[in-house]
Design a protein around this motif. Structure first.
Motif, short mmCIF file in Angstrom:
data_model
loop_
_atom_site.label_atom_id
_atom_site.label_comp_id
_atom_site.label_asym_id
_atom_site.label_seq_id
_atom_site.Cartn_x
_atom_site.Cartn_y
_atom_site.Cartn_z
N HIS A 16 0.85 -1.19 0.00
CA HIS A 16 0.00 0.00 0.00
C HIS A 16 0.89 1.24 0.00
O HIS A 16 2.10 1.15 0.18
CB HIS A 16 -0.96 -0.01 1.18
N HIS B 110 5.12 -5.96 10.12
CA HIS B 110 5.64 -5.09 11.18
C HIS B 110 5.95 -5.85 12.48
O HIS B 110 6.48 -5.26 13.42
CB HIS B 110 4.64 -3.98 11.49
N ASP C 263 -0.17 -4.35 5.78
CA ASP C 263 -0.61 -3.83 7.09
C ASP C 263 -2.05 -4.23 7.40
O ASP C 263 -2.71 -3.59 8.21
CB ASP C 263 -0.48 -2.30 7.14
N ASP D 227 5.75 4.27 5.09
CA ASP D 227 6.68 3.25 5.60
C ASP D 227 6.75 2.03 4.68
O ASP D 227 7.52 1.10 4.93
CB ASP D 227 6.31 2.82 7.04
N HIS D 228 5.97 2.06 3.58
CA HIS D 228 5.98 0.94 2.61
C HIS D 228 6.38 1.38 1.22
O HIS D 228 6.72 0.54 0.39
CB HIS D 228 4.61 0.26 2.57
#
Ligand SMILES: [Zn+2]
Length: 274
Positions: free
Chosen positions: A121, A258, A213, A125-126
Motif C-alpha cells: 500500500h 511489522h 498492514d 513506511d511501505h
C-alpha cells in the motif's frame, strides 16, 4: 603470468556467479528497511484494546529472486532516514540502520536491476523509496494507484511520484507475478483503498503469506484489530476473513510485516529462505 592468473580468477568468478544465478530455486531476502518505536498503540485498534501500551515494530522490505526476475515487495521508509541516527517522529518514532540501496548493492544489484516492484500500500513506511524503482515494472492494484495519483494526493506524500511514468501492470483482484503461482499478489482492501498482500511459494520453506498492514502485530491479529487510521474499517472486515482463509488453504506461514518476532524469525540478510 600474473595477468593470466588474474584472468583465470576472473573467469572462475564469472563461472561461480553464473552457477549461482542459474540455480532455479526461488529465494527470499528480508531487508531491514527501518524500525518503529510506538509509544502508545492506541491508533492500532479502533476498539481501544491496546490503549497506553507500547511496542517496537519491524519495517522490512522483501526481495524475491526468481529465475524469471527479481521482485521487490515494499520499499520501506524513505532511506535518507538512515542519515539521522537518532530517528524522527514522536508517538511513532522511526529509525533506520542501513539504506535499502546499500543492502541491494551487497547482492550486486542496482535499483535498475529490479524487474518488478510492488507495494502492499502507499503509506510512507511501505513506499518510501518506491520512486527509485521507476525503471522496474510496477505491479499495482488499480484502485490503489488511482488513489495515489488523485488530484489531492494523500498527505502530500511524494516519494513514489516517479512511478507515475513507470511501466505499470494494474490488477483488480490478484496478479500472478511470474505466471507459475510462486508469487501472487492479492487485493485485500480496507487499510488503504487497494491494499494488497503477497503469497509466496518456496521449494523448501513452503508457502508464506505477507500481511502488508492488514495485520500490524501478532496480538492484533489474534483479535482482528482494525487500526483507527484505516481508510475503510468496514471494508477491512471481509479482508481479515479472506486472509485467514488464504493462510488456512495454503497452510502458509504468516509473516506480519511489522511484527518484530516474524522479522526476527526470517534468515538475517544476506542469508535467504528458499
Ligand atoms: Zn506500515
Amino acid at each position: 603470468m600474473k595477468k593470466i592468473f588474474s584472468y583465470i580468477s576472473t573467469a572462475l568468478l564469472a563461472v561461480t556467479t553464473h552457477a549461482a544465478s542459474a540455480d532455479d530455486s526461488i529465494k527470499l531476502y528480508t531487508l531491514d528497511c527501518g524500525a518503529v518505536d510506538v509509544a502508545d498503540m492506541a491508533p492500532f485498534d479502533n476498539k481501544g484494546r491496546f490503549d497506553g501500551q507500547s511496542i517496537v515494530l519491524a519495517n522490512p522490505c522483501f526481495l524475491i529472486r526468481h529465475p524469471k526476475g527479481d521482485l521487490l515487495w515494499d520499499t520501506g521508509m524513505e532511506q535518507s532516514l538512515a542519515d539521522t541516527p537518532e530517528g524522527i517522529g514522536d508517538n511513532f518514532h522511526f529509525t533506520m540502520k542501513r539504506k535499502l540501496t546499500d543492502q541491494l548493492a551487497d547482492l550486486g544489484l542496482a535499483t535498475a536491476d529490479i524487474d518488478f516492484l510492488s507495494i502492499s500500500h502507499w503509506h510512507p513506511d511501505h513506499s518510501g523509496n518506491a520512486g527509485l524503482f521507476a525503471a522496474s515494472t510496477w505491479i499495482v492494484n488499480r484502485t490503489e494507484r488511482a488513489f495515489m495519483f488523485a488530484e489531492e494526493k494523500p498527505q502530500g506524500h511524494e516519494d513514489y511520484i516517479a512511478l507515475k511514468d513507470a511501466k505499470t501492470l494494474q490488477f483488480d483482484d490478484n496478479y500472478d507475478v511470474f505466471g507459475d503461482g510462486s508469487a501472487v499478489i492479492t487485493s485485500l482492501p480496507g487499510h488503504t483503498p487497494g491494499h494488497s498482500v503477497l503469497t509466496l511459494k518456496l521449494d523448501k520453506a513452503g508457502a508464506l503469506l505477507f500481511s502488508g498492514d492488514l495485520h500490524i502485530f501478532a496480538e492484533g491479529r489474534k483479535m482482528d484489530a482494525i487500526p483507527t487510521f484505516n481508510f475503510d474499517a468496514e471494508a477491512t472486515v471481509p479482508s481479515l476473513r479472506l486472509f485467514a482463509e488464504m493462510a488456512e488453504k495454503e497452510q502458509a506461514r504468516v509473516i506480519i510485516q511489522h511484527e518484530k518476532a516474524d522479522f526476527d524469525s526470517l534468515p538475517k540478510f544476506p542469508d535467504y529462505l528458499d
